[in-house]
Design an enzyme around this catalytic site. Structure first.
Site, short mmCIF file in Angstrom:
data_model
loop_
_atom_site.label_atom_id
_atom_site.label_comp_id
_atom_site.label_asym_id
_atom_site.label_seq_id
_atom_site.Cartn_x
_atom_site.Cartn_y
_atom_site.Cartn_z
N GLU A 78 1.21 -1.17 -0.12
CA GLU A 78 -0.07 0.08 -0.26
C GLU A 78 1.26 1.55 0.03
OE1 GLU A 78 -3.21 0.04 -0.44
OE2 GLU A 78 -3.45 -2.28 -0.35
N CYS A 117 -2.24 9.30 2.82
CA CYS A 117 -1.69 8.74 1.68
C CYS A 117 -2.77 8.99 0.59
CB CYS A 117 -1.07 7.13 1.58
SG CYS A 117 -2.79 6.01 2.39
#
Length: 437
Positions: free
Chosen positions: A212, A246
Site C-alpha cells: 500500500e 496517503c
C-alpha cells in the site's frame, strides 16, 4: 520488543509453532481475537489518543474517528459477516466430471508480517491485522519508529489482549532482520522506495506481498460544481493530519477557469476550519519531523501562496497552503507532497485533465467534483487508479465493503472487509469425485 537477527528467528518460530498446532483455524478463535482487539481499542483509547497527540499532535476527535473508530468499524463489519465469508462456495463442474462436487475454501496462509507507517500509525497497523486474524493467521506487527509513542503503546497493550500476535519495535536493523525471515505474507504500507526493498526481500522466499504505497492523487474540479461544497470537502481531505495522508488530494486540476474561484472558497473554508491563525488551532496537526518539514518547506516556492504559506521549523508547523500559478513541471509536482500544500493547475477542458492524469503514474485515488454524468463515465472508463471517488475525498477508507489498494506505482493488492479475507487466505479449489464405477 526490539530484535536482532537471532531474536527475529525466534519470534517467527514461536508464531509458526502456534499456527501449525492448529490453534488459529477454528472460527471461534478468530472471533475471540477480533473481539479482544476491539476491547483493546475501547479500553486503552486514552493511551492511544495520548500517543497520537505526542507523535503528530493529532487532536482527539480526529484521532478517534480516523484511527480507532475506523478499525472498530472494520472489526464490527468482519464479525457480522465472517461466517458467510468463510463458508465453502460451491463450484459448477462440467458434465464430463460428473458425478462429483466442486467447492472453493479459504485456508489461512500462516505467519504474516505487517509493517506500518507513521502517518496513521495505529489504524494502518491494526486494520490489516483485522483481516489477518479473521483469515486465521498469526502475525508480527512492526510499527513505525518515526511514531515512537504509538509504537510503544501498541507494544505495551497487544500482549495483554491477543494470543497470536507479536510486536517488534525498532528501526532499520529490526525491519531488516524481520525481512530476512520466511513469512507466508508481507503487508507493507509506506513509500515506493521501501516497498521495493520489501518486495526484493520477499522474493527470496517467494513470499506474496501487499504493498500500500501512495503517489500523487489528483482532484478534478469542473465548471458547474458547487465550489463552496467542493472546497469544504477538498480541505477536509487534504488538511486532515496536516496533509500526511496517503489518499489525500495531492493536487487539483481546475477545468475551464475554476481555479481562481476555488482558491477563494478554500481560503474561506480553511479559516472556518482552523481560524485566522492555524498555528494556534487545537484541530490542526504538525509535521512528523524536521526532515519532512524541510522537504515540504522547499516545495512552497513552486507557486504563489494564495492561501497560507506560513511555516515554523521549530514547531514543525506548515500552514494549510493553496498554491496557484503552478506549472506542471514545478518541484511540487515531481513527488508525492504528503503535507498541507495543495497546488492548483489550470487545464482548459476534461480532455486535458484526462491526458494529464494518464500521462503520469497511476494514483492511489482519483477524485472528481462534477455534476456531469458524462464526466463521471469518462473518468471511470478512461483512467486507472486505486479508487475513484466523486464528490468527496478520503472518506472511502471508512467503507469496509469497498476494497482499498493501489495499482502500478501506487501499490498492489487490496484489503478491507471481505477483500482482507481473500488477501490473507489461500483460495483453494476442492474437487471431490466418488470412487464408483
Amino acid at each position: 520488543m526490539t530484535t536482532s537477527a537471532f531474536a527475529a528467528s525466534a519470534v517467527v518460530g514461536d508464531l509458526r509453532t502456534l499456527f501449525t498446532g492448529g490453534v488459529t483455524r477454528p472460527v471461534a478463535w478468530r472471533r475471540a481475537q477480533l473481539t479482544a482487539l476491539r476491547a483493546m481499542l475501547t479500553e486503552q483509547a486514552e493511551s492511544f489518543l495520548g500517543a497520537l497527540y505526542a507523535d503528530l499532535r493529532k487532536n482527539a476527535v480526529e484521532a478517534q474517528r480516523a484511527e480507532l473508530d475506523l478499525v472498530i468499524g472494520e472489526i464490527d463489519h468482519t464479525l457480522d459477516n465472517l461466517g458467510a465469508w468463510l463458508s465453502p462456495e460451491g463450484a459448477e463442474l462440467p458434465s464430463r466430471l460428473l458425478p462429483g462436487e466442486g467447492r472453493v475454501v479459504r485456508d489461512p496462509l500462516g505467519v504474516v508480517l505487517i509493517v506500518g507507517p507513521w502517518n496513521y500509525p495505529l489504524q494502518l497497523v491494526l486494520a490489516p491485522l483485522v483481516g489477518a486474524l479473521a483469515a486465521g493467521n498469526v502475525a508480527v506487527l512492526k510499527p513505525s519508529e518515526l511514531s515512537p509513542s504509538v509504537s510503544a503503546a501498541i507494544a505495551a497493550h497487544v500482549p495483554d489482549y491477543l494470543d497470536g500476535v507479536k510486536v517488534v519495535e525498532g528501526a532499520i536493523p529490526e525491519t531488516t532482520a524481520l525481512l530476512e525471515q520466511k513469512f507466508d505474507h508481507i503487508f507493507y504500507t509506506g513509500n515506493g522506495v521501501v516497498g521495493r526493498i520489501v518486495m526484493a526481500a520477499a522474493a527470496k522466499h517467494l513470499t506474496p506481498v501487499t504493498l500500500e504505497l501512495g503517489g500523487k492523487s489528483p482532484a478534478v474540479v469542473e465548471p458547474g460544481a458547487d465550489l463552496a461544497v467542493t472546497a469544504q470537502r477538498l480541505a477536509y481531505g487534504k488538511f486532515a493530519n496536516a496533509g500526511q495522508t496517503c489518499v489525500a488530494p495531492d493536487y487539483v486540476l481546475a477545468v475551464g477557469g475554476t481555479g481562481a474561484e476555488l482558491a477563494k472558497h478554500l481560503d474561506t473554508t480553511i479559516r472556518a476550519m482552523y481560524g485566522d491563525d492555524p498555528a494556534t488551532s487545537p484541530a490542526y496537526g504538525r509535521i512528523i519531523n524536521e526532515r519532512h518539514f524541510d522537504r515540504l518547506a522547499g516545495l512552497l516556492e513552486s507557486g504563489h501562496a494564495a492561501v497560507g504559506g506560513q511555516h515554523d521549523r521549530a514547531g514543525k508547523f506548515i500552514a494549510p497552503t493553496v498554491l496557484t500559478g503552478v506549472e506542471p513541471d514545478a518541484p511540487v509536482m515531481q513527488q508525492e507532497i504528503f503535507g498541507p500544500i495543495l497546488p492548483i493547475i489550470d487545464v482548459p477542458d476534461l480532455d486535458a485533465a484526462i491526458a494529464f492524469i494518464t500521462g503520469r503514474d497511476k494514483p492511489l485515488a482519483l477524485y472528481a467534483f462534477t455534476d456531469s454524468a458524462e464526466t463521471k463515465a469518462r473518468l471511470e472508463a478512461e483512467t486507472s487508479s486505486g479508487g475513484l471517488v466523486f464528490g468527496t475525498a478520503i472518506v472511502q477508507l471508512g467503507a469496509p465493503a469497498l476494497p482499498f489498494g493501489g495499482v502500478g506505482e501506487s501499490g498492489m493488492g487490496r484489503y478491507h472487509g471481505r477483500y482482507s479475507i481473500d488477501n490473507f487466505s489461500h483460495v483453494k479449489a476442492v474437487l471431490d469425485k466418488p470412487l464408483t464405477a
